[in-house]
Design a protein around this motif. Structure first.
Motif: not given
Length: 292
Positions: A23-27, A78-80, A86-90
């Motif tokens: 997930s690091t590249p995405l974050h 876009a911002a939301i 970022w916060i979802t794990e699903q």
């Protein structure tokens, strides 16, 4: 005895390290995108008030691509959606959030109030990469995913750099006339304020020519070089080039370049998984021996 041993183990065990995950590249990319929007916020509020007071009118485009309300919704969506992703794990929700981000960015590069703003152009490219990454996450093996992601990030970085360079390969840029008028004459920025206070007019004009040619050459060479360098070097050089452009030209450019800085760093290739496991095992052995 047990409490003493536990205390000794607690004091001697190595603290956990920050590790590169899938997930690091995405974050990293999402962080750059969010920073770009945040950097644009004040200007966006001003533009929003202007478009509300003086509506855009262009006969060729549909009404919804001229509406201040549509632009406002697209920016906020876009911002939301970046934060939601970022916060979802699903996985399904993360892919949906990334899709909303990309669709919102597409609206902003079509809308007549934002189509000519490079902030939304670079944001769009990065949102496209992020959407692709979310669809491959948990499907490709980590090694395959990193390889594909690094290659795609370098494609986008190269396109942006060479696109900017191609527009500057003109007599006006090579002579320094364009940047002389934009920056050197009266731009209130630390680099140009210092140059004006340190050099006379003729020398300053020569510096403007050198500065302009440097910009053209750096963007051109860097645009090609990302393909010739190892992945980690390409990631570092891409981030350094984009950061230096803003630091030595205009801090407002961070709204344009922050997404690209995050995307460049996303192309960093982690160490071989077996090497990492060996190092982790060695650390555990050392911690156990010391604690024992």
């Amino acid at each position: 005895m047990n409490s003493t041993a536990g205390a000794r183990e607690g004091h001697t065990a190595f603290p956990p390290k920050l590790r590169w995950t899938e997930s690091t590249p995405l974050h990293l990319t999402w962080a750059g995108m969010m920073l770009g929007l945040f950097w644009k916020w004040k200007f966006f509020l001003l533009a929003d008030r202007i478009y509300e007071a003086i509506p855009i009118h262009h006969e060729f485009f549909p009404t919804w691509l001229q509406s201040a309300t549509v632009l406002r919704i697209a920016f906020l969506a876009a911002a939301i959606s970046v934060v939601a992703g970022w916060i979802t794990e699903q996985r399904g929700r993360r892919c949906f959030a990334a899709a909303v981000t990309w669709i919102s960015a597409t609206v902003m590069i079509w809308h007549q109030g934002s189509y000519n703003d490079m902030t939304f152009v670079t944001f769009w490219w990065c949102s496209l990469w992020a959407f692709w990454y979310t669809t491959r996450l948990e499907i490709d093996t980590p090694e395959e995913l990193y390889r594909k992601a690094g290659r795609l990030s370098r494609v986008i970085v190269s396109v942006v750099l060479l696109g900017g360079a191609s527009g500057k390969w003109t007599a006006e840029y090579w002579s320094g006339d364009v940047l002389w008028e934009i920056y050197f004459l009266d731009r209130d920025f630390w680099v140009f304020n210092w140059l004006r206070s340190s050099f006379d007019g003729e020398t300053l004009r020569n510096i403007a020519t050198i500065y302009s040619r440097k910009v053209v050459l750096v963007e051109t060479v860097a645009g090609f070089a990302v393909w010739l360098l190892p992945a980690r070097w390409a990631a570092i050089i891409g981030a350094v080039v984009f950061t230096s452009i803003a630091l030595f030209s205009n801090f407002m450019l961070f709204s344009v370049l922050s997404p690209l800085i995050g995307l460049s760093l996303a192309g960093w290739m982690p160490r071989n998984r077996n090497d990492a496991d060996d190092v982790s095992a060695s650390e555990n052995k050392i911690a156990a021996s010391v604690g024992g």
